[in-house]
Design an enzyme around this catalytic site. Sequence first.
Site, PDB file in Angstrom:
ATOM      1  CD  GLU A   1      54.867  65.133  52.430  1.00 55.73           C
ATOM      2  OE1 GLU A   1      55.636  65.067  51.461  1.00 55.73           O
ATOM      3  OE2 GLU A   1      54.583  66.209  53.006  1.00 55.73           O
TER       4      GLU A   1
ATOM      5  CD  GLU B   1      54.490  65.846  46.814  1.00 53.78           C
ATOM      6  OE1 GLU B   1      55.263  66.735  47.260  1.00 53.78           O
ATOM      7  OE2 GLU B   1      53.466  65.468  47.403  1.00 53.78           O
TER       8      GLU B   1
END
Length: 498
Positions: free
Chosen positions: A186, A392
Amino acid sequence: MEQILSLITIFASLVFSGRCSDGYSRNDFPEGFVFGSAISAFQWEGAANEDGRTPSIYDTLVHSSSGPNADIACDGYHKYKEDVRLMYDMGLDAFRFSISWPRLIPNGRGVVNPKGLQFYKSFIDELKRHGIEPHVTLSHNDLPQALEDEYGGWTDHKIIDDFSAFADVCFREFGNVVKFWSTINEPNMLALAGYDLGIVPPAHCSPPFGLVNCSRGNSSTEPYISLHNMLLAHASASRLYKTKYKNKQNGYIGMTCFAFWLVPNTSSEEDQIATQRAKDFFLGWVLHPLFFGDYPDVMKRIVGKRLPSFTEEESRLVKDSSEFLGVIHYTPTCIAHSSSSLHEDYISDMSGLIIPYGNTTLAKLDVLPWGLEGVLEYIKQNYGNPPVYILENGRPSNHDSSLNDVGRVEYLRAYIAAVLNAVRNGSETRGYFQWSFMDLFEVIDINYTYGLYYVNFSDPERERSPKTSALWYSAFLKGTQQEPKNLSVSPSPGFASQ
């Protein structure tokens, strides 16, 4: 432990037998679609001061206060065989984890730590022995503190060579077994939260922008510089893998992107325009370079010279460097137009107020699966429908609450259904990884964890106990589940697809 697992299996077959009440099951997904779960090295391994490991920037952050630290965490470093057995009994196809850079190469560059190397080889071999496919993230926000101290980590161009050398070790040592590599976790969230807001390591920011009292950093420039270097480091590692290893190892390399789904706060034209601008800033910041070789035009226009530019060679290197896209999604959020004309940091540059959707907070998420569908559809429509792995997705709950986490079951049931809808609508989504396999050491709020398994952090043995969500997910994976009744899902707003 075997008696406990036998009871779990019996209980699951009694409670979750049959098809889902929503009319879908695992068999409705395409052949080859993978289901897994995930952890990160810093939050799971522990053994922070053992066998040659040195501090990461996360260690430095948590040790800067008097609160809990991750020196032991879940003690996965010592309990990995037990944990792999739990994964196998659950029925996972795959497992996502990260390599601790300061455990493998303690100084950030140079000599490889033989004990760290052996740990990861043993862990990976244990996964493969149980038929579980390892999906490896090279850097999950735990940069070696040595590199942060030496030259500022991701803010310096030197990180590109050091990251590539670290990746080279991983490809060489683990690549004959590992077939799926994610380079950097991320990067957009790390750049925003770590270099503008200062709330995650390395906690850089500058007044008045940071949400904490930062001692160093520049919120006006560092978010853009750090993400730029992450993209170049990813592209460098990708080129290395494709030229040196791919033909022999037959694996795939990609990058991840944190993906809020962004919707207008109102139906006004201003909010709709602000929402598209926010999509370009937040999603396009990563995805435009990966698929088009440059940043979105709106970012270049607003940020100006503070936004680094790609040379022609760098643009070619970054474009198409990701063979798949890792999506990290938890919830949608609203965007309202901000009339501020000041453009001095990432948030003010975006000119959009970020407003939680519904009753959602950092620790409590509403069940809003249309947000994940929106992200997947947006990627399909705007970036050529690349292969996607949802790396995720999960819901936090109070760590000390009941093991009967029906709220997490509600969330997972709804979001997996959303993935199926997206696939049926043509998305090239190929896998779903629930976050997280067990309760981990959490930094944002240590009281809220995401695990399918409860970890007793007060117990020196760090005993794991299955929650209702572990039973549900296992039954789903084995095709024996039936949904609990009275689960509700918030409907999509009328303007959510914009």
